[in-house]
Design an enzyme around this catalytic site. Sequence first.
Site, PDB file in Angstrom:
ATOM      1  N   GLU A 346     -84.294  30.127  16.208  1.00 12.05           N
ATOM      2  CA  GLU A 346     -84.307  30.109  17.668  1.00 12.05           C
ATOM      3  C   GLU A 346     -85.580  30.762  18.196  1.00 12.05           C
ATOM      4  O   GLU A 346     -86.026  31.787  17.691  1.00 12.05           O
ATOM      5  CB  GLU A 346     -83.066  30.788  18.253  1.00 12.05           C
ATOM      6  CG  GLU A 346     -82.811  32.208  17.813  1.00 12.05           C
ATOM      7  CD  GLU A 346     -81.512  32.783  18.383  1.00 12.05           C
ATOM      8  OE1 GLU A 346     -80.577  32.016  18.640  1.00 12.05           O
ATOM      9  OE2 GLU A 346     -81.453  34.013  18.559  1.00 12.05           O
ATOM     10  N   CYS A 347     -86.186  30.126  19.183  1.00  8.28           N
ATOM     11  CA  CYS A 347     -87.351  30.624  19.922  1.00  8.28           C
ATOM     12  C   CYS A 347     -88.510  30.962  18.985  1.00  8.28           C
ATOM     13  O   CYS A 347     -89.207  30.067  18.514  1.00  8.28           O
ATOM     14  CB  CYS A 347     -86.949  31.805  20.792  1.00  8.28           C
ATOM     15  SG  CYS A 347     -88.085  32.072  22.187  1.00  8.28           S
ATOM     16  N   GLY A 348     -88.755  32.234  18.695  1.00  9.07           N
ATOM     17  CA  GLY A 348     -89.859  32.592  17.810  1.00  9.07           C
ATOM     18  C   GLY A 348     -89.734  31.933  16.452  1.00  9.07           C
ATOM     19  O   GLY A 348     -90.745  31.542  15.849  1.00  9.07           O
ATOM     20  N   LEU A 350     -88.377  28.994  15.898  1.00  9.17           N
ATOM     21  CA  LEU A 350     -88.806  27.616  16.145  1.00  9.17           C
ATOM     22  C   LEU A 350     -90.325  27.520  16.092  1.00  9.17           C
ATOM     23  O   LEU A 350     -90.883  26.615  15.452  1.00  9.17           O
ATOM     24  CB  LEU A 350     -88.284  27.165  17.512  1.00  9.17           C
ATOM     25  CG  LEU A 350     -88.950  25.957  18.168  1.00  9.17           C
ATOM     26  CD1 LEU A 350     -88.527  24.676  17.477  1.00  9.17           C
ATOM     27  CD2 LEU A 350     -88.607  25.883  19.645  1.00  9.17           C
ATOM     28  N   SER A 446     -84.379  25.565  18.000  1.00 10.50           N
ATOM     29  CA  SER A 446     -84.352  25.430  19.454  1.00 10.50           C
ATOM     30  C   SER A 446     -84.941  26.680  20.100  1.00 10.50           C
ATOM     31  O   SER A 446     -84.986  27.752  19.492  1.00 10.50           O
ATOM     32  CB  SER A 446     -82.907  25.228  19.929  1.00 10.50           C
ATOM     33  OG  SER A 446     -82.796  25.333  21.331  1.00 10.50           O
TER      34      SER A 446
END
Length: 476
Positions: A346-348, A350, A446
């Site tokens: 997730e986020c970082g 990704l 994501s």
Amino acid sequence: MIAGDRSSAGKTTVTLALLAFLASQKHRVQSFKVGPDYIDPMFHTAITGRSCRNLDPILTSETYIQLCFSKHCQGVEYALVEGVMGLFDGIPLNKADDTRFKETIVKTPSKEKSSLDYGSTAHVARLLNIPVVLVIDCSHLSGSVAAIIHGYSSFNPHLNLVGVILNRVGSDRHLYLLQQSLDILNVSIVGILRRQDSLTIPDRHLGLIPTNELSHLKSLFQQLAHLAQTAFNWQYLLPLLSSSHLDSLTPPLLQPIIPSSSIKIAVASDHAFNFYYQDNLDILRTLGAQLISWSPLEDENLPKGIHGLYFGGGFPEMFAQELSQNHRGRKAVKAAIINGIPTYAECGGLMYLCQKIVDFQSQEWPMVGILPTTAIMGRNLALGYRQATALHDSPLLTTGQTILGHEFHRSQLTSISKNPLFSVRSWYYNSSFLKEGWRIYQLHASYIHLHFGERSDLPRKFLRHCLDFFRSNKLY
């Protein structure tokens, strides 16, 4: 509850000072943070030695935060909650939200059907039935402070506002004017903080710099403890902080996927990746996972014998050069994902799995390369709660499932997946749907951060995929 009249009123400084003093006196204190924050809880945890817990009724539920608060207050002397934004800053929620989505992880509040402050500091304080101390930034105020405090104390009669802390007081004369103004109100001044030019906590584009990057933590906490000793009325505050009067609630038990911790999950943990809800890690362990920390910055190989990968958020853009220079580490991650290891990013996380990261200086740094896109840092901030509906099965979700999560980043991808993971929009107002996320191999990637507190089905499904990988005898 430490609340503020607005963002940047000084809640975090006040909270950390209170915690630092209590910890310096060897008291057992449990802290909490309202909302989806990752960095402030790191400071709480570093001071108290106990994991700070997030209280977010949007990502979880009203019942969950009551159970979480009760559970983690057991066995401690004092409990302290740091609020979020201004006291009443939440989101509008009404009866229509019961049926707006086919599925939601948020339970509609039972008594506040038309609330405009759902998820706010005030909302959580009412749910937990705890007293509130309001921090006021007085740097540009004198007599007007009384009108502000009168408004905050009378706005909602169900809120127990028991005192105020005057922050950024400039001089003795300034303090005199503030005190004279407040004489007409029945409110206690429980703390006075002068302007602290020498006391600063460095920050950057997503908030404070995480604790593991700061070399002067010990001296900072000592400064905070000294400040608290002299600035607060402890005779008044200690009874408010006591956990002895809190109700004890019993949370439901989670049954493990398998009886022993045979499922080994490698969790990316270093300066670049450290945004994890402690509850998420605890739930994975309760369900039967053994969590093994490893560093994409330093480790050239993945831990031996693992069956899943978990990449949280963090600051990969600040360590892009170091991540890029770990060639063997990047190749090991890519090979594992291609070979089918279940992976949640997730986020970082990704961003790390992209072809490249382009940092704030416009320098390009090669990353893992499993996702055919580039993450480019920019000034625009993507922030808010998101409703996401799965367009494809993933290691966490089934097609058609709808979840709520949170976004907080300043990067953008150069392209979206041809088969995007989610259809996404803002949760609490009618924005247009956007396509987001990646689902290839056994990878769920994501920008959306998820909290497993009310959705144990998500980590359960992830661990079942990991168990299948374990049974296939594919080990690393």
